[in-house]
Design a protein around this motif. Structure first.
Motif, PDB file in Angstrom:
ATOM      1  N   VAL A  69       0.839  -1.205   0.000  1.00  0.00           N
ATOM      2  CA  VAL A  69       0.000   0.000   0.000  1.00  0.00           C
ATOM      3  C   VAL A  69       0.880   1.264   0.000  1.00  0.00           C
ATOM      4  O   VAL A  69       0.585   2.228  -0.721  1.00  0.00           O
ATOM      5  N   LEU A  70       1.959   1.262   0.777  1.00  0.00           N
ATOM      6  CA  LEU A  70       2.857   2.432   0.777  1.00  0.00           C
ATOM      7  C   LEU A  70       3.356   2.710  -0.640  1.00  0.00           C
ATOM      8  O   LEU A  70       3.428   3.857  -1.073  1.00  0.00           O
ATOM      9  N   ARG A  85       1.870   1.789  -3.435  1.00  0.00           N
ATOM     10  CA  ARG A  85       0.742   2.192  -4.285  1.00  0.00           C
ATOM     11  C   ARG A  85       0.348   3.660  -4.094  1.00  0.00           C
ATOM     12  O   ARG A  85      -0.146   4.306  -5.006  1.00  0.00           O
ATOM     13  N   VAL A  86       0.535   4.194  -2.879  1.00  0.00           N
ATOM     14  CA  VAL A  86       0.157   5.603  -2.668  1.00  0.00           C
ATOM     15  C   VAL A  86       1.288   6.540  -3.101  1.00  0.00           C
ATOM     16  O   VAL A  86       1.150   7.753  -3.045  1.00  0.00           O
ATOM     17  N   GLY A  87       2.406   5.977  -3.492  1.00  0.00           N
ATOM     18  CA  GLY A  87       3.500   6.813  -4.003  1.00  0.00           C
ATOM     19  C   GLY A  87       4.578   7.110  -2.974  1.00  0.00           C
ATOM     20  O   GLY A  87       5.514   7.853  -3.265  1.00  0.00           O
ATOM     21  N   TYR A 105       7.732  12.303  -4.597  1.00  0.00           N
ATOM     22  CA  TYR A 105       6.443  12.662  -3.977  1.00  0.00           C
ATOM     23  C   TYR A 105       6.668  13.300  -2.611  1.00  0.00           C
ATOM     24  O   TYR A 105       5.995  14.260  -2.232  1.00  0.00           O
ATOM     25  N   HIS A 153      -0.283  15.532  -2.626  1.00  0.00           N
ATOM     26  CA  HIS A 153      -0.927  14.217  -2.738  1.00  0.00           C
ATOM     27  C   HIS A 153      -0.670  13.357  -1.500  1.00  0.00           C
ATOM     28  O   HIS A 153      -1.606  12.843  -0.876  1.00  0.00           O
ATOM     29  N   VAL A 169      -3.129  11.853   1.527  1.00  0.00           N
ATOM     30  CA  VAL A 169      -3.218  10.419   1.825  1.00  0.00           C
ATOM     31  C   VAL A 169      -2.990  10.179   3.322  1.00  0.00           C
ATOM     32  O   VAL A 169      -3.752   9.475   3.988  1.00  0.00           O
ATOM     33  N   PHE A 171      -5.794  11.514   5.605  1.00  0.00           N
ATOM     34  CA  PHE A 171      -7.006  10.699   5.511  1.00  0.00           C
ATOM     35  C   PHE A 171      -6.794   9.338   6.189  1.00  0.00           C
ATOM     36  O   PHE A 171      -7.697   8.834   6.876  1.00  0.00           O
ATOM     37  N   ALA A 172      -5.593   8.781   6.040  1.00  0.00           N
ATOM     38  CA  ALA A 172      -5.304   7.481   6.662  1.00  0.00           C
ATOM     39  C   ALA A 172      -5.342   7.601   8.189  1.00  0.00           C
ATOM     40  O   ALA A 172      -5.927   6.753   8.874  1.00  0.00           O
ATOM     41  N   THR A 182      -9.159   8.243   9.309  1.00  0.00           N
ATOM     42  CA  THR A 182     -10.051   7.075   9.275  1.00  0.00           C
ATOM     43  C   THR A 182      -9.622   6.024  10.309  1.00  0.00           C
ATOM     44  O   THR A 182     -10.468   5.494  11.037  1.00  0.00           O
ATOM     45  N   SER A 183      -8.306   5.778  10.393  1.00  0.00           N
ATOM     46  CA  SER A 183      -7.883   4.698  11.303  1.00  0.00           C
ATOM     47  C   SER A 183      -8.095   5.079  12.753  1.00  0.00           C
ATOM     48  O   SER A 183      -8.506   4.247  13.566  1.00  0.00           O
ATOM     49  N   ALA A 203      -7.742  16.555   4.617  1.00  0.00           N
ATOM     50  CA  ALA A 203      -7.325  15.752   3.465  1.00  0.00           C
ATOM     51  C   ALA A 203      -8.154  16.103   2.228  1.00  0.00           C
ATOM     52  O   ALA A 203      -7.649  16.188   1.117  1.00  0.00           O
ATOM     53  N   TRP A 204      -9.434  16.330   2.468  1.00  0.00           N
ATOM     54  CA  TRP A 204     -10.358  16.602   1.373  1.00  0.00           C
ATOM     55  C   TRP A 204     -10.128  18.002   0.797  1.00  0.00           C
ATOM     56  O   TRP A 204     -10.095  18.209  -0.420  1.00  0.00           O
TER      57      TRP A 204
END
Lengths: 118, 191
Positions: free
Chosen positions: B16-17, B19-21, B27, B38, B42, B45-46, B49-50, B182-183
Motif C-alpha cells: 500500500v505504501l 501504491r500511494v507513491g 512525492y 498528494h 493520503v 485521511f489514513a 479514518t484509522s 485531506a479533502w
C-alpha cells in the motif's frame, strides 16, 4: 499497476492497514529495527553484545545502555531475530518487490503486444 | 503465529505504501516543498479514518487493549524530529518508505537504508553518553505515554475530556478535522 492510487482510495486503504496492524498485533513501527539490525551484526562479531540476564524483564541485557534499556527489550530482539518487528521489515521490502515484479511483467507483456502490431 | 502476522501486515503495508507513491522520494520532496500535496492528503485521511475506527473499537470493547502501545513523549523527541525532518527532506525517504522503495527497485533507497543503519548505530553507541551529559533530553512531556483523547486504558492518561464526554467523540472530532483537511487541501500549489 504504475498509476498511483488517488488520495481517497490510498488514504482509506492505508488507514485500513494501520488499523489491521493494531487489531492483529500492535501499531506499525519500523525505525527501531535499524538499531536491531546493527545489533544483530555487532552480535555476530562479538557474541557478548546481547547476553542472557534472568533478572531483566525480557531476559536479556547488554553492556550498551541503549540495547539494555526497557528491561533488555532490544537485546532480546537481537538474540532472537525471528520476531514480529524484524520480520515485518523484510515483508515490507517484499511488498515493494512484488509491485516491481508485477510492473515488469506488465511492461513486458505491453511490449510484446505492441511488437505484434508491427 | 506472530511471524505469519508480520508477513501479512508487512506485505500489505509495503504494497500500500508503494501504491500511494510513498516509495518514490519525489512525492515526499514535492510534498515538503508544498508543491504536490498528494501524500499529505493520503496521510491525513489514513490517520483520520484509522483513529476514528480505532476509538470506536475501543469504546465498544471490540479490540484487545494489550495491542495498544503508546510511545513516550520526551524533550529529545523534538530534537530528533528536527533531525528526522532534515533527513526526510534531503533523502526523500523515511525508515519505512526506504524499504518499500528499495523493494520496488530504487537504488537510492539502498543508500538511504545504509545511511539509516550508520545513523542508528552511532546513536546506539552515543546513547549512554547523551543521557549522562544531557539528562534534560530525556524528560517526559505531559506525562510521557499520554494521548489527546483518553483511550480508557489505565496505564495511559488522556489530556482532553473525561468529564462525561466519551473519548471517541473527542477522537472523532480530531479525526474528522484530519479527514476534512485531506479533502480540502489543494493537490497542487502553484508556487
Amino acid at each position: 499497476m504504475q498509476i498511483t492510487w488517488n488520495w481517497l482510495k490510498g488514504g482509506a486503504i492505508l488507514g485500513g492497514v494501520f488499523l489491521l496492524a493494531v487489531i492483529l498485533v500492535k501499531p506499525l513501527g519500523v525505525s527501531t529495527q535499524f538499531v536491531i539490525f546493527d545489533g544483530i551484526v555487532a552480535n555476530l562479531v562479538d557474541n557478548d553484545v546481547a547476553k542472557k540476564d534472568d533478572s531483566a524483564k525480557h531476559g536479556y541485557t547488554s553492556d550498551n545502555a541503549y540495547l539494555a534499556k526497557s528491561g533488555g527489550k532490544y537485546a532480546h530482539s537481537i538474540e532472537e531475530p525471528l520476531n514480529y518487528g524484524f520480520i515485518l521489515v523484510f515483508a515490507m521490502f517484499a511488498g515493494g518487490f512484488f509491485i516491481l515484479l508485477v510492473t515488469k511483467r506488465k511492461t513486458l507483456e505491453g511490449r510484446k503486444r505492441s511488437a505484434c502490431r508491427f | 503465529m506472530s511471524i505469519i502476522l508480520a508477513i501479512i501486515v508487512g506485505l500489505a503495508f509495503g504494497f500500500v505504501l508503494h501504491r500511494v507513491g510513498a516509495g518514490n522520494p519525489q512525492y515526499i520532496i514535492n510534498m515538503l516543498r508544498l508543491q504536490d500535496l498528494h501524500l499529505a492528503k493520503v496521510i491525513l485521511f489514513a490517520i483520520g479514518t484509522s483513529s476514528l475506527l480505532l476509538f470506536i473499537l475501543l469504546a465498544t470493547g471490540l479490540i484487545n487493549e494489550s495491542h495498544i502501545s503508546i510511545k513516550a513523549a520526551y524533550t529529545g523527541v523534538i530534537v530528533g524530529g528536527l533531525i528526522f525532518g532534515i533527513g526526510f527532506a534531503v533523502g526523500g525517504y523515511c525508515p519505512g518508505t526506504c524499504l518499500v522503495g528499495f523493494g520496488g527497485g530504487r537504488k537510492d533507497a539502498l543508500y538511504f537504508i545504509l545511511g539509516g543503519l550508520i545513523g542508528a548505530g552511532a546513536f546506539t553507541l552515543m546513547y549512554g553518553w547523551l543521557s549522562d551529559v544531557f539528562p534534560s533530553l530525556f524528560e517526559k512531556i505531559a506525562g510521557g505515554k499520554t494521548t489527546l483523547a483518553d483511550t480508557g486504558i489505565e496505564k495511559y492518561q488522556g489530556l482532553v475530556g473525561g468529564d462525561g464526554v466519551p473519548a471517541f467523540v473527542i477522537a472523532g472530532i480530531i479525526a474528522i478535522i484530519f479527514m476534512i483537511g485531506a479533502w480540502k487541501l489543494p493537490k497542487k500549489f502553484n508556487v
